[in-house]
Structure formats: C-alpha cells, structure tokens
Design an enzyme around this catalytic site. Structure first.
Site, PDB file in Angstrom:
ATOM      1  N   PRO A   2       0.843  -1.206   0.000  1.00 10.37           N
ATOM      2  CA  PRO A   2       0.000   0.000   0.000  1.00 10.37           C
ATOM      3  C   PRO A   2       0.876   1.253   0.000  1.00 10.37           C
ATOM      4  O   PRO A   2       1.920   1.274   0.621  1.00 10.37           O
ATOM      5  CB  PRO A   2      -0.774  -0.102   1.319  1.00 10.37           C
ATOM      6  CG  PRO A   2      -0.599  -1.482   1.803  1.00 10.37           C
ATOM      7  CD  PRO A   2       0.690  -1.988   1.210  1.00 10.37           C
ATOM      8  N   GLU A   3       0.440   2.282  -0.704  1.00 12.26           N
ATOM      9  CA  GLU A   3       1.171   3.543  -0.699  1.00 12.26           C
ATOM     10  C   GLU A   3       0.826   4.293   0.595  1.00 12.26           C
ATOM     11  O   GLU A   3      -0.159   3.969   1.272  1.00 12.26           O
ATOM     12  CB  GLU A   3       0.768   4.382  -1.910  1.00 12.26           C
ATOM     13  CG  GLU A   3       0.927   3.643  -3.220  1.00 12.26           C
ATOM     14  CD  GLU A   3       2.106   4.130  -4.055  1.00 12.26           C
ATOM     15  OE1 GLU A   3       2.595   5.242  -3.813  1.00 12.26           O
ATOM     16  OE2 GLU A   3       2.550   3.388  -4.938  1.00 12.26           O
ATOM     17  N   LYS A  55       4.571   3.973   6.321  1.00  8.79           N
ATOM     18  CA  LYS A  55       3.702   2.832   6.038  1.00  8.79           C
ATOM     19  C   LYS A  55       3.262   2.096   7.305  1.00  8.79           C
ATOM     20  O   LYS A  55       2.711   1.001   7.249  1.00  8.79           O
ATOM     21  CB  LYS A  55       4.384   1.902   5.044  1.00  8.79           C
ATOM     22  CG  LYS A  55       4.403   2.563   3.677  1.00  8.79           C
ATOM     23  CD  LYS A  55       5.220   1.870   2.658  1.00  8.79           C
ATOM     24  CE  LYS A  55       5.183   2.692   1.368  1.00  8.79           C
ATOM     25  NZ  LYS A  55       6.086   2.166   0.361  1.00  8.79           N
ATOM     26  N   CYS A 249       2.735   9.273 -24.599  1.00  7.96           N
ATOM     27  CA  CYS A 249       2.851  10.265 -23.524  1.00  7.96           C
ATOM     28  C   CYS A 249       1.721  11.282 -23.656  1.00  7.96           C
ATOM     29  O   CYS A 249       1.404  11.728 -24.749  1.00  7.96           O
ATOM     30  CB  CYS A 249       4.203  10.958 -23.625  1.00  7.96           C
ATOM     31  SG  CYS A 249       4.384  12.372 -22.515  1.00  7.96           S
ATOM     32  N   CYS A 252       3.678  14.664 -24.958  1.00  8.66           N
ATOM     33  CA  CYS A 252       4.430  14.784 -26.217  1.00  8.66           C
ATOM     34  C   CYS A 252       4.129  13.683 -27.226  1.00  8.66           C
ATOM     35  O   CYS A 252       4.547  13.780 -28.372  1.00  8.66           O
ATOM     36  CB  CYS A 252       5.928  14.819 -25.925  1.00  8.66           C
ATOM     37  SG  CYS A 252       6.590  13.194 -25.497  1.00  8.66           S
ATOM     38  N   CYS A 271       8.850   8.909 -19.654  1.00 10.29           N
ATOM     39  CA  CYS A 271       8.886   9.359 -21.049  1.00 10.29           C
ATOM     40  C   CYS A 271      10.285   9.915 -21.323  1.00 10.29           C
ATOM     41  O   CYS A 271      10.710  10.869 -20.677  1.00 10.29           O
ATOM     42  CB  CYS A 271       7.840  10.452 -21.293  1.00 10.29           C
ATOM     43  SG  CYS A 271       8.031  11.246 -22.902  1.00 10.29           S
ATOM     44  N   CYS A 274      10.156  13.746 -22.411  1.00 12.14           N
ATOM     45  CA  CYS A 274       9.814  14.742 -21.379  1.00 12.14           C
ATOM     46  C   CYS A 274      10.752  14.675 -20.176  1.00 12.14           C
ATOM     47  O   CYS A 274      10.805  15.609 -19.383  1.00 12.14           O
ATOM     48  CB  CYS A 274       8.387  14.528 -20.888  1.00 12.14           C
ATOM     49  SG  CYS A 274       7.136  14.842 -22.129  1.00 12.14           S
TER      50      CYS A 274
HETATM   51 ZN   LIG Z   1       6.522  12.927 -23.128  1.00 13.92          ZN
END
Ligand SMILES: [Zn+2]
Length: 285
Positions: A2-3, A55, A249, A252, A271, A274
């Site tokens: 879990p985050e 956590k 993306c 882009c 990406c 980017c």
């Molecule tokens: Zn991108």
C-alpha cells in the site's frame, strides 16, 4: 505494498471508529500481543489517537501503549458494524479491536507490536514526522539534506527510501518524476538544488491531493480525463505514466517506457522525451 496515502486513509477511517471510545474487546493470534494484553488489559482503555507514519499504522491507547502494525504486501484493516459479515475468511484474522459501535479487524497483518510511546521511533525505525509527506510537521529542508546524502543513487530509487522521504510509494515515484520532468535514472548530484526542491514539493502535493475526502480509492495525478468510467479495467487512466508502457505520452506523444530499476527491482515508467537525462544519454526501456 500500500502507498502512504492508503495507510493515511485507513488511519483516518479507523480514527473515526475508535478515537475517544472505550475498547470492549481485544483479541489477537499473536502471542506477543496477547501477553501484553494479559499484563495491561486493553479492554476498558480508550483509543486516544490513530495515525499513519510512513507505512506504519499506529493506534495509541490511554495507558501509553501503542499498537503498531505494518501491512507489507498482504495486510489490511477493515471496519465493521457488530454482526456485519467479514469480507475475509476468519483464518486471516490477526487482530480484533472492538468498541460498543464497531469491530475493527486486522487481516493478515504481517507485522504487529505493542510498544510504549517513547520506544516507537527507535524500535520500529518508524519515520520521523518531519520527513512524512502527509505530516503537518513536514520539513522540506530536512528531507533535502537526507536526499543529498544519497550521492551515488538514482532519484527513482531515493524517492522510495522511507528514511529519506516517507509516504511515497512506487506509483507516486514514477508520477513525481514525470510531473517534475526528471529522469528517474538521474543520480542525485546531477539534479541541482532547484530540481530537488521541486521534487520534494511535488511529492507532497501529489500524495496530499490523494487523501482528500472525495478523492476515492484510486491514485489520481492526471486530471485531463473527465469521465473515469473505464477506471476499473484501466488503472493507468488517471495517471501520467505509471502502468502506461507502450502508450503515448500525454504531453508529447512519445511512447511511455518501462524498466526495472534499482537493487529492489521496482518497476519504473517514464517518457524519454519529457524526462531526459541531464547529459542527454538514453536509457533503454
Ligand atoms: Zn513525453
């Protein structure tokens, strides 16, 4: 796993069910917890506070004891009304905490300890509140200092170090790097002070946005999509890069890449266009 935002939500919901009310029943399959309960019975005590710290989920009792649980991959806390049917089999039950209104059940919670409040941070290596992205006491300067000590490490790995910045999980890691136009494979010394400040501020902003009352259960970093009807079948629908390998993306059009990163072999999405490396080198996806 879990985050941090998931644990935060659990703590908030558990707090509403438990805080200020006397415990009526405590049960556990863990001998260490039942032994503590034999010596200092939890029934009759009041829950003073429930909080998430990185956590860890911490339940503080009026006697000064704290029940600390860590979910790792498998664990979860559920809240039921008395008589309500549990959503997991009984053999998964590890801890039960009841009051007059609610039954809270820790299912398959792999790590659970009872500690005195002052023992907590040392005993469990619980992150200090100053580095917890969801804490009001968060201190960006302290996080920056800790981050800069990770000289030979890639930022994508460092964002997962709970002793540097607590509460950022693997989904947020990729999203934070994208939003700040940072290559997750860039080593810390090549980032620069301004970029580090932006990374820290963005970490806080993205994780905090996901614990708002109306933010639902899914992590959302990309708000461009108005209707999230395909949500169930497409977990990446509300994210910039995570889970979107091979898709274009959103900024882009370049195809999103995926790579296993770091000593813990965590998956990273990015990406190339980017999020270039500062020296212009290309990382294979
Ligand atoms: Zn991108």
């Amino acid at each position: 796993m879990p985050e941090g935002d998931t644990i935060f939500r659990t703590a908030r919901a558990m707090g509403r069910a438990l805080i200020g009310k006397p415990v009526t029943v405590f049960r556990s399959t863990y001998p260490m917890l039942t032994r503590f309960d034999d010596d200092t019975p939890l029934a009759g005590q009041t829950v003073d506070q429930v909080e998430s710290r990185g956590k860890w989920l911490l339940i503080h009792f009026s006697s000064g004891g704290t029940l600390a649980t860590h979910m790792l991959m498998s664990g979860s806390w559920h809240i039921y009304r008395h008589g309500e049917r549990w959503q997991q089999p009984r053999q998964n039950m590890r801890i039960v905490l009841e009051n007059a209104e609610y039954v809270t059940v820790g299912f398959r919670v792999p790590v659970a300890k009872m500690l005195k409040h002052h023992e907590l941070e040392r005993a469990l290596r619980i992150p200090s509140a100053v580095i917890d992205v969801l804490s009001d006491n968060f201190d960006a300067a302290e996080v920056s200092t800790r981050l800069l000590k990770c000289r030979d490490e890639e930022i994508g790995d460092v964002l997962l170090h709970q002793e540097v910045i607590a509460g950022v999980g693997n989904v947020f890691k990729s999203e934070i790097c994208f939003v700040t136009a940072t290559s997750p494979f860039c080593k810390v010394p090549a980032l620069g002070a301004e970029k580090i400040a932006t990374l820290i501020a963005t970490s806080r902003r993205l994780v905090k946005a996901n614990v708002l009352e109306d933010s639902g259960d899914a992590i959302v970093t990309y708000g461009g999509r108005k209707r999230r009807t395909t949500h169930e079948s497409d977990p990446g629908a509300s994210l910039w890069v995570y889970g979107r390998a091979g898709e274009p993306c959103r900024k882009c059009g370049e195809l999103i890449r995926r790579r296993i990163q770091g000593p813990d072999a965590r998956v990273t999405f990015w990406c190339q266009q980017c999020q270039p490396m500062p020296d212009g080198s290309e990382i294979d996806g």
